[in-house]
Design a protein around this motif. Structure first.
Motif, PDB file in Angstrom:
ATOM      1  N   ASN A 562       0.889  -1.280  -0.107  1.00  0.00           N
ATOM      2  CA  ASN A 562       0.070   0.108  -0.008  1.00  0.00           C
ATOM      3  C   ASN A 562       0.945   1.264  -0.080  1.00  0.00           C
ATOM      4  OD1 ASN A 562      -2.615  -1.349  -0.120  1.00  0.00           O
ATOM      5  ND2 ASN A 562      -2.881  -1.379   2.165  1.00  0.00           N
ATOM      6  N   VAL A 563       1.795   1.240   0.870  1.00  0.00           N
ATOM      7  CA  VAL A 563       2.860   2.428   0.726  1.00  0.00           C
ATOM      8  C   VAL A 563       3.416   2.815  -0.470  1.00  0.00           C
ATOM      9  CG1 VAL A 563       4.933   3.444   1.696  1.00  0.00           C
ATOM     10  CG2 VAL A 563       3.261   2.033   3.189  1.00  0.00           C
ATOM     11  N   LYS A 564       3.771   1.542  -1.239  1.00  0.00           N
ATOM     12  CA  LYS A 564       4.387   1.611  -2.528  1.00  0.00           C
ATOM     13  C   LYS A 564       3.405   2.365  -3.471  1.00  0.00           C
ATOM     14  CE  LYS A 564       7.255  -0.351  -6.064  1.00  0.00           C
ATOM     15  NZ  LYS A 564       8.035  -1.807  -6.400  1.00  0.00           N
ATOM     16  N   LYS A 565       1.912   1.825  -3.521  1.00  0.00           N
ATOM     17  CA  LYS A 565       1.056   2.265  -4.268  1.00  0.00           C
ATOM     18  C   LYS A 565       0.914   3.812  -4.113  1.00  0.00           C
ATOM     19  CE  LYS A 565      -1.381  -2.023  -5.305  1.00  0.00           C
ATOM     20  NZ  LYS A 565      -2.702  -2.941  -5.503  1.00  0.00           N
ATOM     21  N   ARG A 566       0.521   4.037  -2.978  1.00  0.00           N
ATOM     22  CA  ARG A 566       0.377   5.405  -2.742  1.00  0.00           C
ATOM     23  C   ARG A 566       1.393   6.491  -2.997  1.00  0.00           C
ATOM     24  NH1 ARG A 566      -1.023   6.205   3.166  1.00  0.00           N
ATOM     25  NH2 ARG A 566      -2.007   8.184   2.441  1.00  0.00           N
ATOM     26  N   LEU A 567       2.488   6.107  -2.902  1.00  0.00           N
ATOM     27  CA  LEU A 567       3.899   6.796  -3.544  1.00  0.00           C
ATOM     28  C   LEU A 567       3.798   7.008  -5.031  1.00  0.00           C
ATOM     29  CD1 LEU A 567       6.760   5.416  -0.955  1.00  0.00           C
ATOM     30  CD2 LEU A 567       5.587   7.570  -0.964  1.00  0.00           C
ATOM     31  N   GLN A 568       3.456   6.018  -5.636  1.00  0.00           N
ATOM     32  CA  GLN A 568       3.378   6.104  -7.119  1.00  0.00           C
ATOM     33  C   GLN A 568       2.315   6.715  -7.605  1.00  0.00           C
ATOM     34  OE1 GLN A 568       3.120   1.703  -7.786  1.00  0.00           O
ATOM     35  NE2 GLN A 568       5.067   1.458  -8.367  1.00  0.00           N
ATOM     36  N   LEU A 569       1.068   6.879  -6.803  1.00  0.00           N
ATOM     37  CA  LEU A 569       0.071   7.647  -7.412  1.00  0.00           C
ATOM     38  C   LEU A 569       0.395   8.990  -6.858  1.00  0.00           C
ATOM     39  CD1 LEU A 569      -2.954   5.370  -6.120  1.00  0.00           C
ATOM     40  CD2 LEU A 569      -2.371   5.763  -8.265  1.00  0.00           C
ATOM     41  N   TYR A 570       0.923   9.537  -5.937  1.00  0.00           N
ATOM     42  CA  TYR A 570       1.028  10.714  -5.604  1.00  0.00           C
ATOM     43  C   TYR A 570       2.353  11.573  -6.248  1.00  0.00           C
ATOM     44  CZ  TYR A 570      -2.967  11.104  -2.513  1.00  0.00           C
ATOM     45  OH  TYR A 570      -4.218  11.037  -1.938  1.00  0.00           O
ATOM     46  N   PHE A 571       3.158  10.668  -6.328  1.00  0.00           N
ATOM     47  CA  PHE A 571       4.736  11.156  -6.743  1.00  0.00           C
ATOM     48  C   PHE A 571       5.100  10.546  -8.088  1.00  0.00           C
ATOM     49  CE2 PHE A 571       4.688  11.444  -2.253  1.00  0.00           C
ATOM     50  CZ  PHE A 571       4.618  12.562  -2.005  1.00  0.00           C
ATOM     51  N   GLY A 572       4.437   9.626  -8.670  1.00  0.00           N
ATOM     52  CA  GLY A 572       5.084   8.942  -9.845  1.00  0.00           C
ATOM     53  C   GLY A 572       6.215   8.383  -9.633  1.00  0.00           C
ATOM     54  N   ASP A 573       7.267   8.888 -10.494  1.00  0.00           N
ATOM     55  CA  ASP A 573       8.747   8.422 -10.620  1.00  0.00           C
ATOM     56  C   ASP A 573       9.576   9.075  -9.601  1.00  0.00           C
ATOM     57  OD1 ASP A 573       8.668  10.352 -12.169  1.00  0.00           O
ATOM     58  OD2 ASP A 573       9.953   9.373 -13.655  1.00  0.00           O
ATOM     59  N   ARG A 574       8.968  10.062  -8.711  1.00  0.00           N
ATOM     60  CA  ARG A 574       9.838  10.982  -8.091  1.00  0.00           C
ATOM     61  C   ARG A 574      10.136  10.532  -6.604  1.00  0.00           C
ATOM     62  NH1 ARG A 574       6.740  16.713  -8.750  1.00  0.00           N
ATOM     63  NH2 ARG A 574       5.044  15.211  -8.656  1.00  0.00           N
ATOM     64  N   TYR A 575       9.747   9.559  -6.252  1.00  0.00           N
ATOM     65  CA  TYR A 575       9.988   8.969  -4.925  1.00  0.00           C
ATOM     66  C   TYR A 575      11.049   7.742  -5.090  1.00  0.00           C
ATOM     67  CZ  TYR A 575       7.394   4.568  -5.715  1.00  0.00           C
ATOM     68  OH  TYR A 575       7.229   3.337  -6.268  1.00  0.00           O
ATOM     69  N   VAL A 576      11.610   7.430  -3.866  1.00  0.00           N
ATOM     70  CA  VAL A 576      12.641   6.527  -3.801  1.00  0.00           C
ATOM     71  C   VAL A 576      12.105   5.642  -2.498  1.00  0.00           C
ATOM     72  CG1 VAL A 576      14.995   5.720  -3.329  1.00  0.00           C
ATOM     73  CG2 VAL A 576      14.442   7.692  -4.919  1.00  0.00           C
ATOM     74  N   LEU A 577      12.032   4.360  -2.741  1.00  0.00           N
ATOM     75  CA  LEU A 577      11.780   3.232  -1.734  1.00  0.00           C
ATOM     76  C   LEU A 577      12.686   2.106  -1.631  1.00  0.00           C
ATOM     77  CD1 LEU A 577       9.908   2.365   0.690  1.00  0.00           C
ATOM     78  CD2 LEU A 577       8.346   1.258  -1.031  1.00  0.00           C
TER      79      LEU A 577
END
Length: 605
Positions: A562-577
């Motif tokens: 869920n964390v990864k999905k939310r990061l993708q939805l809000y930040f696209g490719d501008r996040y790092v996990l």
């Protein structure tokens, strides 16, 4: 420096293609001309400089030879006076002889001295200082230092220690403002030839202008300075400027000159133009003849080459600019047309087409552009709108996982019952859980201040610490700047829960948990680290490849997903996990997101 280079690179890459072509063609034409011209100019200047310095060095050698000849003449003169029978007889007489005899002796010695100076055009003064008190000299007066001399000081000490051999000494008695007086003295202890008994001293003083006349014929460039130094670096004579005569030379090159024999070198001045230093050493006296002249005076003859080089570079640059401009215009014209059509498409107008005339790369690009526009027309409604609806549905589904109104009301009742029975630990646990539930059901924006999100994590950790007791040790370190920023609601809570449940719960003995947050450039970095049992390598590879489903049926395995999905939805490719783990050593989870200073900064993609 690196930021400046990066900014310059970005500016150059961001310019138009026409400008890039100009910037690419012009250096190819100008740089070779500039390099060749600069090399020719510096090479010619270096050759001219070497030749001039060599000529000056040869001239200094000739002047030094003349000075050596002059010094030898002085030494020979002192030897003639030493061996003169008249001088020996007069200085051997007693001090209390009659005045008439002393007068005759004075005339006799004067004739001897004048005879020696008669055939030489020298600007010198000679002094005979007898042990019997006689004083004879060729000048107008006898200096007080010679009339009542100290045999243990200065030149007289040197003469006494030399035992009759000639010695040299430098001294600087200024007689007038514009007359630099005596600068060099030669002396010899006089002894009876038959008994070797001391008779007195012979001193020959040479004036500064007498020495300066010896090197007037030297090759002196405009702006140059000629110096005659003794062994210790004191200026005996100089031309044309004489204001430093009698002082120690204080220049950066003086040590190198005193240590060397002859040669020349360039000396860069501190805040002054560079100079060439040419020097030669006398083999007889050890004195240094130094010629200091500006480098600009030596390279003046190569200025014509420099001017011609600059003219060629200017003409070449002008021709290159014209050719580069014509070439860039012809190449970039169809690209500018394509760029204009793309801007039209960006405004939403898809009724455009690129006229392809040629089959080159630009023509192929234009045909691809036309096909792309037609395809966009077909897909924009169904694909774009469907994608937006899907993203919004996923966001709402994730946020809807927590909707426990009834639980919050029940926990509030439990809290009051615990307070009535004074069960404070149960009350604190219930309050923390209630805060978590109230936070989860609160409606509003998905972006909340980091301070609020961390407060809910602290509530969660309060409940966990009540459960695990001393087994769980927590460290939270957040920069003040980070707490004022905004983040996704409940972004770190699943990570913290995983660290406790999967990492620390199964560890024997106490475990530690670290939660940190800091700003790195234009990003915020959150790190959750534990020293628990870690993750097996096979499971870690499965998680990093995107397979989040847990093999344990009692655990859903959806927290990290869920964390990864939310990061993708809000930040696209501008996040790092990232997830790093070592078995029996612990696990570190790192999340990097863009800086969000206000909730109105919509980063939703």
């Amino acid at each position: 420096m690196a930021d400046w280079i990066r900014a310059l690179k970005n500016n150059l890459l961001g310019t138009s293609l026409q400008t890039k072509l100009l910037l690419a063609v012009l250096p190819l034409a100008i740089i070779p001309l500039a390099v060749l011209g600069t090399f020719s100019y510096h090479k010619s200047a270096q050759v001219v400089q070497q030749q001039v310095c060599q000529t000056i060095l040869e001239s200094l050698s000739q002047v030094n030879y003349s000075l050596d000849y002059f010094v030898k003449d002085i030494e020979q003169l002192t030897m003639y006076i030493y061996s003169s029978r008249d001088i020996q007889d007069v200085l051997s007489k007693p001090a209390d002889r009659p005045l008439a005899e002393k007068h005759r002796d004075k005339q006799r010695v004067g004739e001897v001295l004048e005879s020696f100076l008669g055939f030489k055009n020298w600007d010198i003064s000679m002094y005979l200082l007898g042990e019997n008190g006689d004083r004879y000299f060729t000048g107008d007066l006898l200096p007080g230092a010679y009339d009542d001399y100290n045999a243990s000081w200065g030149l007289f000490r040197k003469m006494r220690l030399a035992g009759g051999n000639v010695v040299w000494d430098t001294h600087y008695s200024m007689k007038k403002t514009d007359d630099f007086g005596i600068v060099l003295s030669s002396g010899r202890l006089l002894k009876r030839i038959d008994t070797n008994a001391p008779l007195g001293y012979l001193v020959v003083d040479m004036m500064e202008n007498a020495l300066a006349d010896k090197y007037k014929k030297a090759h002196l460039q405009p702006g140059g300075q000629m110096l005659l130094l003794d062994r210790n670096g004191y200026i005996i004579s100089s031309t044309p400027s004489k204001h430093k005569v009698g002082t120690k030379l204080e220049e950066p090159f003086v040590d190198r000159v005193l240590a060397g024999g002859k040669g020349f070198f360039e000396q860069a001045g501190e805040g002054a133009p560079p100079v060439m230093v040419v020097y030669d050493t006398s083999e007889v006296t050890g004195f240094k003849l130094v010629n200091v002249l500006p480098v600009a005076a030596l390279t003046r003859e190569s200025s014509s080459i420099r001017n011609l080089t600059l003219l060629i570079i200017a003409v070449g640059a002008a021709v290159s600019c014209v050719l580069a401009y014509l070439l860039s215009v012809n190449i970039t014209h169809p690209l500018r047309k394509l760029k204009s059509l793309m801007r039209t498409v960006e405004t939403g107008n898809l009724d455009v087409a690129f006229p392809t005339k040629y089959k080159d790369e630009v023509g192929q690009l234009g045909r691809s552009f036309n096909a792309m526009v037609q395809r966009i027309k077909q897909l924009i409604d169904e694909v774009y709108k469907k994608q937006l609806m899907l993203q919004e549905a996923e966001i709402r589904a994730i946020q809807a996982q927590f909707n426990p109104h009834f639980l919050y009301n029940a926990l509030d009742s439990i809290n009051w019952m615990a307070r009535i029975h004074k069960l404070d630990h149960i009350s604190r646990t219930v309050v923390s859980l209630g805060e978590l539930l109230r936070f989860s059901i609160r409606k509003g924006q998905a972006l909340i201040p980091v301070r609020e999100d961390m407060q809910q994590i602290r509530n969660f950790l309060t409940i966990q610490q009540m459960r695990y007791g001393d087994k769980l040790e927590v460290h939270i370190e957040l920069d003040d700047e980070v707490e004022r920023l905004y983040t996704l609601k409940l972004m770190l809570q699943p990570i913290v829960e995983n660290a406790i449940t999967h990492g620390l719960e199964m560890k024997r003995g106490p475990g530690r948990l670290w939660i940190t947050g800091k700003v790195q450039g234009e990003r915020v970095c959150f790190e959750v680290r534990d020293d628990g049992v870690g993750i097996p390598q096979e499971k870690l590879e499965r998680i990093t490849s995107g397979q989040f489903v847990s093999v344990d049926e009692r655990k859903t395995g959806i927290g990290l997903e869920n964390v990864k999905k939310r990061l993708q939805l809000y930040f696209g490719d501008r996040y790092v996990l990232t997830l790093v783990s070592q078995p029996q050593q612990g696990t570190t989870t790192t999340i990097e997101i863009p800086i969000i200073r206000t909730p109105g900064e919509d980063t939703h993609v």
